[in-house]
Design a protein around this motif. Structure first.
Motif, mmCIF file in Angstrom:
data_model
loop_
_atom_site.group_PDB
_atom_site.id
_atom_site.type_symbol
_atom_site.label_atom_id
_atom_site.label_comp_id
_atom_site.label_asym_id
_atom_site.label_seq_id
_atom_site.Cartn_x
_atom_site.Cartn_y
_atom_site.Cartn_z
ATOM 1 N N LYS A 148 0.846 -1.193 0.000
ATOM 2 C CA LYS A 148 0.000 0.000 0.000
ATOM 3 C C LYS A 148 0.876 1.236 0.000
ATOM 4 O O LYS A 148 1.983 1.234 0.528
ATOM 5 C CB LYS A 148 -0.884 0.025 1.246
ATOM 6 N N LEU A 149 0.344 2.300 -0.588
ATOM 7 C CA LEU A 149 1.043 3.579 -0.533
ATOM 8 C C LEU A 149 0.968 4.124 0.882
ATOM 9 O O LEU A 149 -0.068 4.045 1.549
ATOM 10 C CB LEU A 149 0.416 4.587 -1.491
ATOM 11 N N GLU A 150 2.053 4.693 1.326
ATOM 12 C CA GLU A 150 2.087 5.316 2.641
ATOM 13 C C GLU A 150 1.449 6.690 2.555
ATOM 14 O O GLU A 150 1.675 7.434 1.605
ATOM 15 C CB GLU A 150 3.535 5.443 3.111
ATOM 16 N N GLN A 151 0.640 7.016 3.537
ATOM 17 C CA GLN A 151 0.041 8.344 3.606
ATOM 18 C C GLN A 151 0.937 9.221 4.476
ATOM 19 O O GLN A 151 0.927 9.089 5.688
ATOM 20 C CB GLN A 151 -1.370 8.275 4.207
ATOM 21 N N PRO A 152 1.748 10.093 3.851
ATOM 22 C CA PRO A 152 2.649 10.916 4.663
ATOM 23 C C PRO A 152 1.863 11.923 5.499
ATOM 24 O O PRO A 152 0.831 12.420 5.079
ATOM 25 C CB PRO A 152 3.530 11.626 3.634
#
Length: 137
Positions: free
Chosen positions: A3-7
């Motif tokens: 999954k893409l990391e949510q910064p």
């Protein structure tokens, strides 16, 4: 699957980006108003729509009204957190009120953009009020 990391962005950066978005909405709405019948005639006769004659006082007022959001792009990041938070709340509320005043009686396209402006300034207020806190050392 990864999954893409949510910064997690810093609150001041979010606020600066919201003010920048607001400035873009202001510019485009004013630009598109130039295509409305009578706008250029009013400008040629030194009239600023409902504000009346383009006197020095009116022009200074309008200039300040547009300068504050432009400056808030930097001030949201450059000021100490407490001052930045409360200026964002103050100006966010003030500009929401100003935008609401321009909504009634304006063309549909203008109302759509003003509705977006109101959403942005409301988000500025909410974001500033939710400014994260840390425990004092």
């Amino acid at each position: 699957m990864r999954k893409l990391e949510q910064p997690k962005g810093a609150t001041p950066i979010h606020l600066a980006l919201l003010w920048a978005a607001l400035m873009g909405l202001y510019i485009y709405n004013d630009y598109f108003m130039l295509y409305m019948p009578g706008t250029l005639d009013d400008m040629s006769s030194s009239t600023m729509g409902p504000l009346g004659p383009a006197t020095d006082q009116v022009m200074v007022g309008v200039s300040l009204l547009l300068a504050i959001p432009a400056l808030m792009i930097y001030l949201s990041v450059g000021l100490p957190a407490v001052l930045s938070k409360w200026l964002n709340v103050l100006f966010g509320v003030a500009y929401t009120a100003v935008e609401a005043l321009t909504f009634v009686g304006s063309p549909l396209f203008y109302q759509i953009v003003v509705a977006l402006e109101i959403a942005v300034t409301a988000l500025i207020v909410v974001t500033a009020l939710r400014w994260p806190k840390t425990d004092a050392a």
